[in-house]
Scaffold this motif. Structure first.
Motif, PDB file in Angstrom:
ATOM      1  N   LYS A  31       0.738   6.113  -5.285  1.00 43.63           N
ATOM      2  CA  LYS A  31       0.695   4.921  -4.252  1.00 43.63           C
ATOM      3  C   LYS A  31       1.086   3.747  -5.038  1.00 43.63           C
ATOM      4  O   LYS A  31       1.746   2.745  -4.327  1.00 43.63           O
ATOM      5  CB  LYS A  31      -0.546   5.000  -3.555  1.00 43.63           C
ATOM      6  N   GLY A  32       0.495   3.592  -6.162  1.00 37.52           N
ATOM      7  CA  GLY A  32       0.868   2.245  -6.896  1.00 37.52           C
ATOM      8  C   GLY A  32       2.279   1.789  -7.063  1.00 37.52           C
ATOM      9  O   GLY A  32       2.652   0.767  -7.038  1.00 37.52           O
ATOM     10  N   LYS A  33       2.874   3.025  -7.286  1.00 35.70           N
ATOM     11  CA  LYS A  33       4.475   2.790  -7.503  1.00 35.70           C
ATOM     12  C   LYS A  33       5.132   2.013  -6.357  1.00 35.70           C
ATOM     13  O   LYS A  33       6.076   1.475  -6.464  1.00 35.70           O
ATOM     14  CB  LYS A  33       4.993   3.929  -7.731  1.00 35.70           C
ATOM     15  N   LEU A  34       4.542   2.221  -5.161  1.00 36.67           N
ATOM     16  CA  LEU A  34       4.901   1.526  -4.066  1.00 36.67           C
ATOM     17  C   LEU A  34       4.277   0.218  -3.750  1.00 36.67           C
ATOM     18  O   LEU A  34       4.886  -0.702  -3.090  1.00 36.67           O
ATOM     19  CB  LEU A  34       5.072   2.558  -2.936  1.00 36.67           C
ATOM     20  N   ILE A  35       2.737   0.222  -3.612  1.00 37.52           N
ATOM     21  CA  ILE A  35       2.130  -0.741  -3.543  1.00 37.52           C
ATOM     22  C   ILE A  35       2.411  -2.156  -4.023  1.00 37.52           C
ATOM     23  O   ILE A  35       2.447  -2.984  -3.767  1.00 37.52           O
ATOM     24  CB  ILE A  35       0.702  -0.649  -3.669  1.00 37.52           C
ATOM     25  N   HIS A  36       2.652  -2.025  -5.602  1.00 35.91           N
ATOM     26  CA  HIS A  36       3.084  -3.115  -6.280  1.00 35.91           C
ATOM     27  C   HIS A  36       4.254  -3.854  -5.975  1.00 35.91           C
ATOM     28  O   HIS A  36       4.485  -5.048  -5.674  1.00 35.91           O
ATOM     29  CB  HIS A  36       2.677  -3.001  -7.869  1.00 35.91           C
ATOM     30  N   PRO A  37       5.335  -2.971  -5.877  1.00 33.86           N
ATOM     31  CA  PRO A  37       6.731  -3.680  -5.499  1.00 33.86           C
ATOM     32  C   PRO A  37       6.943  -3.959  -3.839  1.00 33.86           C
ATOM     33  O   PRO A  37       7.483  -5.260  -3.822  1.00 33.86           O
ATOM     34  CB  PRO A  37       7.494  -2.340  -5.554  1.00 33.86           C
ATOM     35  N   LEU A  38       6.015  -3.507  -3.260  1.00 32.92           N
ATOM     36  CA  LEU A  38       6.036  -3.865  -1.880  1.00 32.92           C
ATOM     37  C   LEU A  38       5.210  -5.409  -1.881  1.00 32.92           C
ATOM     38  O   LEU A  38       5.654  -6.022  -1.208  1.00 32.92           O
ATOM     39  CB  LEU A  38       5.126  -2.951  -0.870  1.00 32.92           C
ATOM     40  N   ARG A  39       4.065  -5.451  -2.478  1.00 31.83           N
ATOM     41  CA  ARG A  39       3.616  -6.802  -2.639  1.00 31.83           C
ATOM     42  C   ARG A  39       4.336  -7.985  -2.982  1.00 31.83           C
ATOM     43  O   ARG A  39       4.417  -8.911  -2.446  1.00 31.83           O
ATOM     44  CB  ARG A  39       2.164  -6.583  -3.482  1.00 31.83           C
ATOM     45  N   LEU A  40       5.180  -7.387  -4.147  1.00 24.62           N
ATOM     46  CA  LEU A  40       5.974  -8.345  -4.688  1.00 24.62           C
ATOM     47  C   LEU A  40       7.141  -8.742  -3.717  1.00 24.62           C
ATOM     48  O   LEU A  40       7.332  -9.857  -3.801  1.00 24.62           O
ATOM     49  CB  LEU A  40       6.560  -7.807  -6.147  1.00 24.62           C
ATOM     50  N   SER A  41       7.745  -7.665  -2.903  1.00 24.52           N
ATOM     51  CA  SER A  41       8.626  -8.131  -2.125  1.00 24.52           C
ATOM     52  C   SER A  41       8.284  -9.083  -1.030  1.00 24.52           C
ATOM     53  O   SER A  41       9.212  -9.797  -0.781  1.00 24.52           O
ATOM     54  CB  SER A  41       9.273  -6.598  -1.580  1.00 24.52           C
ATOM     55  N   VAL A  42       7.198  -8.857  -0.530  1.00 26.49           N
ATOM     56  CA  VAL A  42       6.959  -9.434   0.864  1.00 26.49           C
ATOM     57  C   VAL A  42       6.116 -10.819   0.381  1.00 26.49           C
ATOM     58  O   VAL A  42       6.226 -11.647   1.129  1.00 26.49           O
ATOM     59  CB  VAL A  42       6.071  -8.708   1.741  1.00 26.49           C
ATOM     60  N   SER A  43       5.513 -10.813  -0.653  1.00 24.11           N
ATOM     61  CA  SER A  43       5.095 -12.209  -0.997  1.00 24.11           C
ATOM     62  C   SER A  43       5.310 -13.044  -2.282  1.00 24.11           C
ATOM     63  O   SER A  43       5.315 -14.299  -2.283  1.00 24.11           O
ATOM     64  CB  SER A  43       3.270 -11.795  -1.505  1.00 24.11           C
ATOM     65  N   GLY A  44       6.216 -12.290  -3.247  1.00 24.38           N
ATOM     66  CA  GLY A  44       6.801 -12.837  -4.330  1.00 24.38           C
ATOM     67  C   GLY A  44       5.534 -13.024  -5.296  1.00 24.38           C
ATOM     68  O   GLY A  44       6.125 -13.672  -6.554  1.00 24.38           O
ATOM     69  N   MET A  45       4.628 -12.430  -5.103  1.00 20.49           N
ATOM     70  CA  MET A  45       3.479 -12.712  -6.151  1.00 20.49           C
ATOM     71  C   MET A  45       2.817 -11.347  -6.466  1.00 20.49           C
ATOM     72  O   MET A  45       3.041 -10.404  -5.885  1.00 20.49           O
ATOM     73  CB  MET A  45       2.285 -13.527  -5.527  1.00 20.49           C
ATOM     74  N   SER A  46       1.890 -11.423  -7.426  1.00 21.04           N
ATOM     75  CA  SER A  46       1.163 -10.280  -7.931  1.00 21.04           C
ATOM     76  C   SER A  46      -0.328 -10.124  -7.420  1.00 21.04           C
ATOM     77  O   SER A  46      -1.141  -9.314  -7.639  1.00 21.04           O
ATOM     78  CB  SER A  46       1.258 -10.026  -9.315  1.00 21.04           C
ATOM     79  N   THR A  47      -0.882 -11.357  -6.739  1.00 26.90           N
ATOM     80  CA  THR A  47      -1.935 -11.367  -6.316  1.00 26.90           C
ATOM     81  C   THR A  47      -2.276 -11.878  -4.969  1.00 26.90           C
ATOM     82  O   THR A  47      -1.411 -12.256  -4.352  1.00 26.90           O
ATOM     83  CB  THR A  47      -3.135 -12.524  -7.174  1.00 26.90           C
TER      84      THR A  47
END
Length: 483
Positions: free
Chosen positions: A439-455
RNA sequence: GGCCCCAUCAUCUAAUGGUUAGGAUAGCGCCCUUUCACGGCGUCAAUACGAGUUCGAAUCUCGUUGGGGUCACCA
């Protein structure tokens, strides 16, 4: 028991110093705790120091901090006026009494002679420069002639030599001075204005001040005040000299080493509750481990007897922590109001957001911020799509096959009938399973896509708050921009 | 320099003659969490020094050292 009346007596320098806030606060707490009165008096007897709008600033800073005074300028009261510059005749009248009983005298010495005197005394390596009482020997006739001829003069305190000046201080206990070490202080300046020493004693007496609570920097001039009370045959107030607020290097808290004005802290986004709570604990504690106080709790537990003797460093780290504590304990409605104010002054002021939307942001971010403005600065993506993507996060989470995988997820989201947090979560889980990846393979890119950030908050909270349409749009943009 | 005040972790402080010297912030570590926080648990860390008084001193006394404040016709 005597009536408790205390005062905060700042000079109008243009802003309220945090040390002044602490002094005002202790006065206020002491008054409220003991059903007394809290009085504001402006010590504006130095004409050279006049600052436009200073009194207004002082009053508004006090008001912002929640310190309401019972008597003072604007507010009025039965012991006014509360501006010393409006009480000049009172001081003149009282100083005459001192001249009559020999406790004060006219001095016609020129600044030049005084300067020379000081130089000589320094040359002789005298431990301390003092006025030599020359004008005390003037005859009545000489004095009258001088006055008639408009020779400029001051009026000085006649300090009797070889006396012990002893007074009690709630914080320090018994304090003792030798009158030989006390200079014949000027009481009335040549412009007819009183000095602080005369004015504060006369006013404190006339205003029936029971306790003089002020900073330790006044301790060494207190014997002069004591001499004045005695000379007037007035009862002395009870003194309480508070420990100083210090810079990190342990010198007296000053402008040079950081912010000292209450206004500075307000502008930086500190909550008044936090600043008051913090400053209350600098030099006082109730004897237990309690650190979080609101104003009413402070009033309930404050006492002068538990004020410390030693100076306290103004430690920003702890203030930050206290600010976060106070912020987290506020209700959603309170934070909503604060956030709306903050938004008005932000780069997003031209956008409008519904209360429902903002409330969702608040609950997502509340545990992640220490300041109200951080709802905006730490999660700008709730207010505007990301303008760029955090470089390090792209490096780490955006691999060769990420784009194609995310595209599949995007289509799953698009087909979602139930765009709830759980709906997104299930869609992501099944997509990952279908692709045979974590799931991490999708979760992190998704977060980056919608927020531009990693936190930030959980991704599913973010996409739920953003909504399906916006989420899809942002994924599309990211797919294009990040290769 | 004279006078005055002060002295417990880096910081804010508790312990008012008997505690393994306690708490909080900051730091560090672990847990929770596919992020970051919050939270939880743990850890590092102090009675400035020297004499006395006392069965016993962070606590009382004296001295030393150190720090600060103040020495204006500013407040």
């Amino acid at each position: 028991m005597e009536k408790i009346r205390v005062r905060f007596a700042p000079s109008p320098t243009g802003y309220l110093h945090v040390g002044g806030l602490r002094t005002a606060l202790y006065n206020f707490l002491f008054a409220r705790r003991n059903n007394g009165k809290f009085i504001l008096r402006i010590e504006d007897t130095d004409r050279n120091r006049y600052v436009e709008g200073a009194v207004e600033n002082l009053i508004s800073a006090l008001k912002w901090s929640g310190l309401e005074f019972d008597e003072g300028p604007v507010a009025g009261g039965n012991f006014g006026p509360y501006m010393q510059s409006e009480r000049l005749d009172i001081y003149q009248e009282h100083v005459k009494e001192l001249i009559k009983n020999g406790s004060a005298y006219y001095c016609f010495c020129t600044p030049e002679r005084l300067e020379k005197l000081k130089e000589e005394q320094q040359k002789q390596k005298l431990p301390q420069a003092k006025y030599d009482k020359q004008c005390l020997t003037l005859s009545k006739n000489e004095i009258e002639t001088n006055i008639r001829n408009n020779v400029p003069f001051v009026i000085r305190l006649n300090v009797e030599p070889n006396k012990k000046i002893i007074f009690d201080d709630i914080v320090r206990g018994k304090v003792e001075f030798e009158s030989n070490n006390i200079d014949d202080q000027v009481l009335i300046k040549s412009d007819g204005y009183p000095t602080y020493h005369l004015a504060n004693v006369v006013d404190d007496h006339l205003m029936q001040i029971s306790h003089v609570i002020r900073g330790e920097e006044w301790l060494s001039s207190t014997p002069k005040h004591v001499i004045l009370y005695d000379a007037f045959k007035w009862e002395r107030p009870t003194f309480a000299h508070l420990p100083l607020l210090l810079n990190p290097d342990r010198s007296k808290l000053s402008k040079r080493q950081g912010d000292v004005a209450v206004e500075d802290y307000r502008v930086k986004g500190f909550l008044k509750e936090a600043l008051v709570n913090f400053v209350a604990l600098l030099g006082w504690n109730a004897g237990d481990d309690k650190e979080f106080y609101n104003m009413n709790e402070l009033i309930d537990s404050f006492s002068l007897e538990r004020v410390n003797k030693s100076g306290a460093v103004f430690d920003l780290e702890k203030l930050n922590w206290l600010n976060a504590e106070h912020l987290r304990r506020k209700t959603q409605e309170e934070i909503l109001a604060l956030l709306k104010d903050e938004l008005k002054n932000s780069e997003f002021s031209h956008f409008s957001f519904s209360d429902e939307y903002l409330v969702q942001i608040i609950s997502a971010m509340k545990e992640r911020v220490s300041f109200v403005k951080e709802f905006i600065t730490k999660s700008p993506y709730f207010f505007d799509p990301p303008k760029f993507y955090e470089e390090a996060a792209v490096q780490k989470n955006w691999k060769d096959d990420t784009g194609s995988q995310l595209k599949i997820l995007r289509d799953e989201f698009a087909a979602l009938a139930d765009p709830s947090k759980e709906g997104f979560e299930h869609a992501l889980a099944s997509t990952a399973e279908k692709l045979g990846i974590g799931k991490g393979k999708l979760i992190h890119p998704l977060r980056l896509s919608v927020s531009g950030m990693s936190t930030g908050p959980g991704v599913f909270d973010i996409v739920m708050i953003l909504g399906k349409e916006e989420t899809l749009k942002r994924i599309d943009t990211a797919l294009e921009k990040i290769k």
